[in-house]
Write an enzyme that holds these catalytic residues in place. Structure first.
Site, PDB file in Angstrom:
ATOM      1  N   ARG A  34       0.941  -1.226   0.078  1.00 53.21           N
ATOM      2  CA  ARG A  34       0.033  -0.040   0.073  1.00 53.21           C
ATOM      3  C   ARG A  34       0.903   1.351  -0.026  1.00 53.21           C
ATOM      4  NH1 ARG A  34      -4.835  -1.886  -0.546  1.00 53.21           N
ATOM      5  NH2 ARG A  34      -5.246  -3.980   0.848  1.00 53.21           N
ATOM      6  N   ASP A  35       0.414   2.490  -0.823  1.00 54.84           N
ATOM      7  CA  ASP A  35       1.104   3.562  -0.870  1.00 54.84           C
ATOM      8  C   ASP A  35       1.017   4.431   0.529  1.00 54.84           C
ATOM      9  OD1 ASP A  35       2.082   5.618  -3.232  1.00 54.84           O
ATOM     10  OD2 ASP A  35       1.811   6.452  -1.551  1.00 54.84           O
ATOM     11  N   ILE A  36       2.170   4.751   0.904  1.00 54.76           N
ATOM     12  CA  ILE A  36       2.201   5.443   2.401  1.00 54.76           C
ATOM     13  C   ILE A  36       1.289   6.563   2.343  1.00 54.76           C
ATOM     14  CG2 ILE A  36       4.024   6.829   2.009  1.00 54.76           C
ATOM     15  CD1 ILE A  36       5.266   5.544   4.679  1.00 54.76           C
ATOM     16  N   ASN A  96       5.179   6.210 -13.689  1.00 60.30           N
ATOM     17  CA  ASN A  96       6.035   7.521 -13.711  1.00 60.30           C
ATOM     18  C   ASN A  96       7.352   7.226 -13.942  1.00 60.30           C
ATOM     19  OD1 ASN A  96       3.624   9.245 -13.176  1.00 60.30           O
ATOM     20  ND2 ASN A  96       4.006   8.909 -11.076  1.00 60.30           N
ATOM     21  N   GLU A 104       9.409  10.082  -8.333  1.00 55.49           N
ATOM     22  CA  GLU A 104       9.898  10.363  -7.137  1.00 55.49           C
ATOM     23  C   GLU A 104      10.879   9.024  -6.654  1.00 55.49           C
ATOM     24  OE1 GLU A 104       7.245  11.308  -4.169  1.00 55.49           O
ATOM     25  OE2 GLU A 104       6.267  12.785  -5.341  1.00 55.49           O
ATOM     26  N   VAL A 105      10.645   8.082  -6.892  1.00 55.02           N
ATOM     27  CA  VAL A 105      11.189   6.852  -6.375  1.00 55.02           C
ATOM     28  C   VAL A 105      11.756   6.146  -7.730  1.00 55.02           C
ATOM     29  CG1 VAL A 105      11.337   4.662  -5.050  1.00 55.02           C
ATOM     30  CG2 VAL A 105       9.950   6.648  -4.340  1.00 55.02           C
ATOM     31  N   HIS A 109       7.738   1.374 -10.461  1.00 55.80           N
ATOM     32  CA  HIS A 109       6.592   0.807  -9.635  1.00 55.80           C
ATOM     33  C   HIS A 109       5.360   1.302 -10.478  1.00 55.80           C
ATOM     34  CE1 HIS A 109       8.015   4.705  -8.416  1.00 55.80           C
ATOM     35  NE2 HIS A 109       6.856   5.103  -8.212  1.00 55.80           N
TER      36      HIS A 109
HETATM   37  P1  AMP Z   1       6.405   8.260  -7.997  1.00 52.28           P
HETATM   38  O1  AMP Z   1       5.894   9.584  -7.962  1.00 52.28           O
HETATM   39  O2  AMP Z   1       5.450   7.693  -9.077  1.00 52.28           O
HETATM   40  O3  AMP Z   1       7.855   7.873  -7.871  1.00 52.28           O
HETATM   41  O4  AMP Z   1       5.598   7.642  -6.716  1.00 52.28           O
HETATM   42  C1  AMP Z   1       6.247   7.308  -5.431  1.00 52.28           C
HETATM   43  C2  AMP Z   1       5.104   6.878  -4.317  1.00 52.28           C
HETATM   44  O5  AMP Z   1       5.749   6.117  -3.400  1.00 52.28           O
HETATM   45  C3  AMP Z   1       4.505   7.872  -3.883  1.00 52.28           C
HETATM   46  O6  AMP Z   1       3.199   7.667  -4.211  1.00 52.28           O
HETATM   47  C4  AMP Z   1       4.593   7.805  -2.525  1.00 52.28           C
HETATM   48  O7  AMP Z   1       3.473   7.937  -1.501  1.00 52.28           O
HETATM   49  C5  AMP Z   1       5.110   6.450  -2.285  1.00 52.28           C
HETATM   50  N1  AMP Z   1       6.223   6.010  -0.976  1.00 52.28           N
HETATM   51  C6  AMP Z   1       7.040   6.722  -0.814  1.00 52.28           C
HETATM   52  N2  AMP Z   1       7.728   6.085   0.200  1.00 52.28           N
HETATM   53  C7  AMP Z   1       6.815   4.868   0.436  1.00 52.28           C
HETATM   54  C8  AMP Z   1       6.962   4.050   1.448  1.00 52.28           C
HETATM   55  N3  AMP Z   1       7.814   3.758   2.489  1.00 52.28           N
HETATM   56  N4  AMP Z   1       6.004   2.965   1.478  1.00 52.28           N
HETATM   57  C9  AMP Z   1       4.958   2.892   0.698  1.00 52.28           C
HETATM   58  N5  AMP Z   1       4.847   4.079  -0.354  1.00 52.28           N
HETATM   59  C10 AMP Z   1       5.795   5.119  -0.290  1.00 52.28           C
END
Ligand code: AMP
Length: 126
Positions: A34-36, A96, A104-105, A109
């Site tokens: 689940r997204d945080i 993304n 962001e990550v 995903h």
């Molecule tokens: P993106 O902008 O597509 O890279 O999305 C990154 C997503 O990762 C965002 O929706 C964040 O809320 C989510 N996220 C970041 N850290 C965590 C975490 N530790 N556990 C779950 N989701 C996370």
């Protein structure tokens, strides 16, 4: 051009068990959690266990087994979360990539969002 993978990203840490997550499904090659910061009643992130930075990286270089496992995991999650189109109202799936995708990550995903109408697909640039 070679893809560069940063193994210090937060999802790599989740895969190594260094950071907790709320797991929805785990298979041989895939983890879903689940997204945080959920943006909808259903907001699940699906990641391959392999070191892929983006969907194009994965689609080009992952093994057939990884790709099938990842794709079937998405089907299973949609069934588990009651968002399939066979008996429910559907969902949005987003992945993304890079600066223009506002990723962001930097570990591949797929966001699976459901449980409400999602609105227009692309917002004005921000
Ligand atoms: P993106 O902008 O597509 O890279 O999305 C990154 C997503 O990762 C965002 O929706 C964040 O809320 C989510 N996220 C970041 N850290 C965590 C975490 N530790 N556990 C779950 N989701 C996370």
């Amino acid at each position: 051009m070679a893809y560069t993978y940063d193994d210090q990203n937060i999802f790599a840490k989740i895969l190594r068990g260094e950071i907790p997550n709320t797991t929805v499904l785990e298979t041989d090659h895939t983890l879903a959690f689940r997204d945080i910061e959920p943006q909808a009643p259903v907001h699940v992130l699906v990641i391959p266990k392999g070191a892929y930075v983006s969907y194009d990286h994965f689609a080009a270089q992952a093994s057939d087994a990884e790709i099938v496992d990842f794709t079937r995991a998405i089907a299973k999650i949609c069934q588990m979360e009651d968002i399939t189109l066979d008996d429910n109202d559907g969902f949005r799936m987003i992945s993304n990539a890079g600066a223009h995708g506002v990723q962001e990550v930097p570990h591949l995903h797929v966001h699976i969002l459901g449980g409400r109408r999602m609105g227009r697909m692309v917002q004005p640039a921000g």
